[in-house]
Design a protein around this motif. Structure first.
Motif, mmCIF file in Angstrom:
data_model
loop_
_atom_site.group_PDB
_atom_site.id
_atom_site.type_symbol
_atom_site.label_atom_id
_atom_site.label_comp_id
_atom_site.label_asym_id
_atom_site.label_seq_id
_atom_site.Cartn_x
_atom_site.Cartn_y
_atom_site.Cartn_z
ATOM 1 N N SER A 117 0.875 -1.305 0.014
ATOM 2 C CA SER A 117 0.125 0.060 0.009
ATOM 3 C C SER A 117 0.870 1.162 0.073
ATOM 4 C CB SER A 117 -0.999 0.064 1.319
ATOM 5 O OG SER A 117 -1.730 -1.047 1.138
ATOM 6 N N GLU A 118 1.897 1.512 0.691
ATOM 7 C CA GLU A 118 2.725 2.547 0.929
ATOM 8 C C GLU A 118 3.523 2.593 -0.530
ATOM 9 O OE1 GLU A 118 3.522 4.844 4.305
ATOM 10 O OE2 GLU A 118 1.486 4.140 3.157
ATOM 11 N N VAL A 119 3.993 1.647 -1.364
ATOM 12 C CA VAL A 119 4.528 1.710 -2.508
ATOM 13 C C VAL A 119 3.834 2.176 -3.453
ATOM 14 C CG1 VAL A 119 5.683 0.335 -4.243
ATOM 15 C CG2 VAL A 119 6.364 -0.042 -1.932
ATOM 16 N N ALA A 120 2.354 1.764 -3.413
ATOM 17 C CA ALA A 120 1.313 2.202 -4.578
ATOM 18 C C ALA A 120 1.002 3.588 -4.256
ATOM 19 C CB ALA A 120 -0.091 1.032 -4.089
ATOM 20 N N ALA A 121 1.217 4.105 -3.043
ATOM 21 C CA ALA A 121 0.795 5.629 -2.695
ATOM 22 C C ALA A 121 2.005 6.435 -2.690
ATOM 23 C CB ALA A 121 0.321 5.592 -1.245
ATOM 24 N N ALA A 122 3.404 5.905 -3.288
ATOM 25 C CA ALA A 122 4.308 6.567 -3.355
ATOM 26 C C ALA A 122 4.943 7.241 -2.128
ATOM 27 C CB ALA A 122 4.376 7.731 -4.287
ATOM 28 N N ASN A 123 4.772 6.527 -1.129
ATOM 29 C CA ASN A 123 5.335 6.795 0.414
ATOM 30 C C ASN A 123 6.368 6.167 0.971
ATOM 31 O OD1 ASN A 123 2.880 8.667 0.715
ATOM 32 N ND2 ASN A 123 1.677 6.888 1.642
ATOM 33 N N PHE A 124 6.553 4.978 0.266
ATOM 34 C CA PHE A 124 7.828 4.168 0.548
ATOM 35 C C PHE A 124 8.917 4.231 -0.857
ATOM 36 C CE2 PHE A 124 10.275 0.433 1.300
ATOM 37 C CZ PHE A 124 10.831 0.724 2.667
ATOM 38 N N PRO A 125 10.154 4.255 -0.416
ATOM 39 C CA PRO A 125 10.619 4.155 0.995
ATOM 40 C C PRO A 125 10.671 5.552 1.579
ATOM 41 C CG PRO A 125 12.270 3.621 -0.943
ATOM 42 C CD PRO A 125 11.118 4.123 -1.456
ATOM 43 N N TYR A 126 10.784 5.356 2.990
ATOM 44 C CA TYR A 126 10.551 6.785 3.664
ATOM 45 C C TYR A 126 12.004 7.514 3.797
ATOM 46 C CZ TYR A 126 6.383 4.211 5.442
ATOM 47 O OH TYR A 126 5.217 3.669 5.479
ATOM 48 N N PRO A 127 11.872 8.559 4.172
ATOM 49 C CA PRO A 127 13.395 9.306 4.453
ATOM 50 C C PRO A 127 14.290 8.797 5.258
ATOM 51 C CG PRO A 127 11.408 10.935 4.161
ATOM 52 C CD PRO A 127 10.793 9.500 4.345
ATOM 53 N N GLN A 128 13.642 8.189 6.403
ATOM 54 C CA GLN A 128 14.557 7.734 7.182
ATOM 55 C C GLN A 128 15.377 6.411 6.868
ATOM 56 O OE1 GLN A 128 11.389 8.241 7.554
ATOM 57 N NE2 GLN A 128 10.240 6.667 8.795
ATOM 58 N N THR A 129 14.837 5.732 5.747
ATOM 59 C CA THR A 129 15.175 4.566 5.379
ATOM 60 C C THR A 129 16.229 4.784 4.157
ATOM 61 O OG1 THR A 129 13.565 4.053 3.771
ATOM 62 C CG2 THR A 129 13.251 3.276 5.917
ATOM 63 N N ASN A 130 16.378 6.080 3.744
ATOM 64 C CA ASN A 130 16.952 6.489 2.591
ATOM 65 C C ASN A 130 18.491 6.725 3.069
ATOM 66 O OD1 ASN A 130 15.075 5.857 0.810
ATOM 67 N ND2 ASN A 130 14.346 7.900 0.829
ATOM 68 N N ILE A 131 19.532 6.665 1.911
ATOM 69 C CA ILE A 131 20.787 6.975 2.077
ATOM 70 C C ILE A 131 20.959 8.322 1.658
ATOM 71 C CG2 ILE A 131 23.386 6.248 1.825
ATOM 72 C CD1 ILE A 131 22.582 3.584 1.644
ATOM 73 N N SER A 132 21.691 9.343 2.194
ATOM 74 C CA SER A 132 21.879 10.766 1.725
ATOM 75 C C SER A 132 23.369 10.968 1.344
ATOM 76 C CB SER A 132 21.661 11.944 2.653
ATOM 77 O OG SER A 132 19.953 11.721 2.811
ATOM 78 N N MET A 133 23.735 11.683 0.681
ATOM 79 C CA MET A 133 25.179 12.221 0.343
ATOM 80 C C MET A 133 25.738 13.104 1.693
ATOM 81 S SD MET A 133 25.152 12.960 -3.534
ATOM 82 C CE MET A 133 27.071 13.002 -3.751
ATOM 83 N N HIS A 134 27.163 13.137 1.713
ATOM 84 C CA HIS A 134 27.687 14.084 2.801
ATOM 85 C C HIS A 134 27.311 15.341 2.373
ATOM 86 C CE1 HIS A 134 29.759 10.699 4.550
ATOM 87 N NE2 HIS A 134 30.386 10.239 3.455
ATOM 88 N N PRO A 135 27.298 16.194 3.406
ATOM 89 C CA PRO A 135 26.851 17.691 3.241
ATOM 90 C C PRO A 135 28.024 18.166 2.145
ATOM 91 C CG PRO A 135 27.180 17.216 5.672
ATOM 92 C CD PRO A 135 27.739 15.911 4.778
ATOM 93 N N ASP A 136 27.148 19.104 1.252
ATOM 94 C CA ASP A 136 27.882 19.863 0.287
ATOM 95 C C ASP A 136 28.276 18.832 -0.830
ATOM 96 O OD1 ASP A 136 27.693 22.099 1.605
ATOM 97 O OD2 ASP A 136 29.672 21.822 2.625
#
Length: 278
Positions: free
Chosen positions: A246-265
């Motif tokens: 349901s969350e995939v179909a609603a475009a809600n998942f993956p959640y921000p807290q489950t994603n990987i972000s680049m280092h600052p800058d």
């Protein structure tokens, strides 16, 4: 615990030996036996204090890792091998790997050949599911005098062939009680009353894992309700998978807290480099 050399010629120990089981007859003492199908069930049997184990051939090495000192029977199915040399080779292999007795449904000649080589042979009387075609389906045995005498005669023929133990399945309890003292064979009662030297039941039956739809046999008394836990696990699994979908179909998942972000800058540097590269 008895110090022994196992049949593979390795120093070991066993909670029960062949001699111990033979000595059960007439002693009034009963041992428990069950059939763990995997490592988890095997560990549960050991922790629960189950006396004797019976396992599939592919399990025997795992049994000797998890339950190195438990008496464990192993064997082959009726149609698994076609010839005596094949059966004999398999029996020796199972004993070398740590088996304590070998189960066979084959002829008296096969039983005798195995026994003559010093292998503790186990067979089966009463209800033998493999041969249910001949008996008109799955049913109880020994409820008539003629059938009870045939059970006795079969037991004595097995004894003459050198059989050490039998699984006595779904036999009228009066019959097993009457014949058990008239044979040297150690009897494992499965649904055949208290007269057996060993009382056997399946892990799934003991733990209450059978569904009502499977129509468990009369002797399958449940001492627990693991089936309820299996159903709960299934319901929880379905609910979790449904929520994910349901969350995939609603475009809600993956959640921000489950994603990987680049280092600052680093994002700005990357995008600038990407623009130059393209």
């Amino acid at each position: 615990m008895k110090r022994i050399y196992d049949f593979g010629r390795r120093p070991s120990a066993r909670n029960y030996t062949v001699a111990d089981l033979k000595a059960l007859k007439g002693s009034g003492r009963k041992l428990s036996m069950s059939n763990p199908a995997n490592a988890a069930e095997l560990r549960a049997c050991v922790e629960a204090g189950i006396d004797l184990l019976v396992v599939w051939a592919e399990q025997i090495e795992e049994v000797r890792q998890i339950a190195p000192h438990h008496f464990a029977g192993v064997g082959s199915t009726w149609a698994q091998f076609g010839t005596l040399p094949e059966i004999m080779d398999h029996a020796f292999e199972m004993m070398r790997k740590g088996g304590d007795m070998y189960y066979t449904l084959r002829s008296y000649d096969v039983m005798e050949a195995l026994a003559k080589e010093g292998i503790p042979v186990q067979s089966h009387i009463g209800l033998i599911p493999t041969f249910s075609h001949y008996s008109g389906g799955l049913r109880a045995f020994g409820r008539t005098a003629d059938e009870a005498m045939e059970i006795y005669r079969t037991l004595k023929r097995m004894e003459d062939a050198g059989v050490f133990a039998v699984e006595a399945e779904c036999i009228a309890e009066e019959v097993l009680e009457a014949v058990n003292g008239k044979t040297s064979i150690v009897t494992f009662s499965l649904g055949s009353g208290k007269a057996g030297d060993v009382i056997m039941s399946f892990v799934a039956d003991i733990c209450g894992e059978a569904s009502e739809e499977s129509k468990p046999p009369k002797h399958a008394h449940a001492f627990g309700n693991v089936g309820r836990l299996h159903r709960q696990i299934h319901e929880e699994r379905v609910a979790a998978l449904n929520a994910f979908h349901s969350e995939v179909a609603a475009a809600n998942f993956p959640y921000p807290q489950t994603n990987i972000s680049m280092h600052p800058d680093e994002k700005d540097k990357f995008l600038e480099a990407l623009d130059k590269a393209s």
